[in-house]
Design a protein around this motif. Structure first.
Motif, PDB file in Angstrom:
ATOM      1  N   LEU A  47       0.828  -1.209   0.000  1.00  0.00           N
ATOM      2  CA  LEU A  47       0.000   0.000   0.000  1.00  0.00           C
ATOM      3  C   LEU A  47       0.861   1.258   0.000  1.00  0.00           C
ATOM      4  O   LEU A  47       0.523   2.254  -0.646  1.00  0.00           O
ATOM      5  N   LEU A  48       1.981   1.199   0.702  1.00  0.00           N
ATOM      6  CA  LEU A  48       2.831   2.377   0.865  1.00  0.00           C
ATOM      7  C   LEU A  48       3.947   2.456  -0.169  1.00  0.00           C
ATOM      8  O   LEU A  48       4.791   3.357  -0.107  1.00  0.00           O
ATOM      9  N   GLY A  49       3.981   1.505  -1.101  1.00  0.00           N
ATOM     10  CA  GLY A  49       5.010   1.534  -2.141  1.00  0.00           C
ATOM     11  C   GLY A  49       6.359   1.021  -1.695  1.00  0.00           C
ATOM     12  O   GLY A  49       7.358   1.208  -2.395  1.00  0.00           O
ATOM     13  N   LEU A  50       6.419   0.365  -0.541  1.00  0.00           N
ATOM     14  CA  LEU A  50       7.681  -0.182  -0.059  1.00  0.00           C
ATOM     15  C   LEU A  50       8.003  -1.522  -0.706  1.00  0.00           C
ATOM     16  O   LEU A  50       9.163  -1.940  -0.740  1.00  0.00           O
ATOM     17  N   VAL A  51       6.974  -2.203  -1.199  1.00  0.00           N
ATOM     18  CA  VAL A  51       7.112  -3.462  -1.928  1.00  0.00           C
ATOM     19  C   VAL A  51       6.220  -3.351  -3.151  1.00  0.00           C
ATOM     20  O   VAL A  51       5.087  -2.870  -3.061  1.00  0.00           O
ATOM     21  N   LEU A  52       6.719  -3.787  -4.297  1.00  0.00           N
ATOM     22  CA  LEU A  52       5.924  -3.728  -5.519  1.00  0.00           C
ATOM     23  C   LEU A  52       5.024  -4.945  -5.623  1.00  0.00           C
ATOM     24  O   LEU A  52       5.450  -6.075  -5.351  1.00  0.00           O
ATOM     25  N   ALA A  53       3.779  -4.706  -6.026  1.00  0.00           N
ATOM     26  CA  ALA A  53       2.834  -5.802  -6.203  1.00  0.00           C
ATOM     27  C   ALA A  53       3.216  -6.625  -7.428  1.00  0.00           C
ATOM     28  O   ALA A  53       3.745  -6.101  -8.412  1.00  0.00           O
TER      29      ALA A  53
END
Length: 309
Positions: A47-53
């Motif tokens: 959600l926070l862009g720390l890990v890419l989906a």
């Protein structure tokens, strides 16, 4: 405030998050529940862009993530897992550096904002101590203070009461409710059912990467249409009400009928001693266990069909 569509994250053959559709609305205190290892933290990090989906779409505050991160994230406060701090520096200096490093922080009001959030989380008296002297619970409070620095529209918290004693948990709960009353939407990831039940208005349940339940807490724990009777003579209740008795558990008898006064009148009129009456409501624990159990049945069934091919 938060919306996802078919959100997935795979690590090799492992589906950490498996096609979830979150719906977090403005004004919610949303409880994101699941056992440790269910995929909650992975979801929050996406959600926070720390890990890419691996697959799917994410919207935060009506904008796509991570593409709009520069515009969105200054309006979001976040506390993910155990917050990192410089142990040799004071809590106050840690927050000052955090604010200076982020976009959009007004330097002229920085000192006042740092003082205000330290007071909010109960660290006003120890803000000048080095963080290495803080307990785990104090460090968690400092992490929450960092999330509040910009007065966020959306607060995303992953296990925010980790390491806190009961008094600390109560204080953080009151703080989150006050923030929500003044307009902040709260997304709270937790495995603590009691915490979520006392705090949240809506709930999502994650089980092995799948969102198995999402609804208003009041709907999930609404009365079942039955009355719970407390009596030392459950045998007499059965004799008087017959087929209306749904189940007996020691001195607790569940009776069909959503009018406790009517049930009480029938029993007392027949000479049955009644020591307690209330509408039957499922606890959040019962709701979550039922949803997880249904998910397990579906997963096992799917596995069985696959193995048979």
């Amino acid at each position: 405030m938060i919306g996802t569509s078919n959100l997935r994250k795979r690590y090799g053959a492992v589906h950490a998050v498996d096609g979830i559709d979150l719906d977090v609305r403005a004004g919610d205190v949303y409880g994101f529940l699941g056992a440790n290892g269910s995929g909650k933290t992975t979801t929050v990090r996406m959600l926070l862009g720390l890990v890419l989906a691996t697959e799917g779409e994410i919207e935060l505050l009506g904008e796509p993530m991570p593409r709009a991160g520069r515009r969105v994230l200054p309006r979001v406060g976040a506390l993910i897992e155990n917050p990192a701090h410089y142990g040799h520096l004071s809590g106050r200096v840690n927050l000052t550096l955090l604010d200076a490093a982020g976009p959009g922080g007004d330097r002229r009001t920085r000192a006042d904002r740092v003082s205000a959030v330290l007071e909010q989380v109960g660290l006003g008296a120890v803000g000048r101590r080095p963080v290495k002297a803080y307990s785990l619970g104090m460090r968690q409070r400092l992490g929450l203070a960092g999330a509040l620095l910009r007065r966020p529209e959306l607060l995303v918290l992953d296990e925010p009461t980790n390491g806190l004693d009961p008094q600390g948990i109560h204080e953080i709960r009151d703080l989150l409710l006050e923030l929500n009353r003044t307009g902040t939407t709260v997304f709270l990831s937790s495995h603590l059912l009691a915490e979520v039940e006392q705090l949240c208005t809506r709930v999502g349940v994650l089980d092995r990467g799948r969102l198995v339940l999402q609804d208003e807490l009041a709907t999930l724990t609404a009365p079942t249409g039955a009355t719970l009777v407390q009596t030392p003579r459950p045998d007499l209740v059965h004799r008087v009400l017959g087929g209306r008795v749904l189940r007996v558990d020691g001195e607790r008898v569940v009776v069909h009928g959503a009018d406790p006064a009517e049930v009480n009148a029938a029993l007392v009129g027949a000479g049955v001693p009644v020591t307690g009456l209330e509408l039957e409501r499922p606890s959040l624990e019962e709701v979550v266990l039922a949803a997880a159990s249904s998910s397990a049945d579906r997963v096992d069934g799917a596995a069985g069909r696959g193995a048979g091919r």
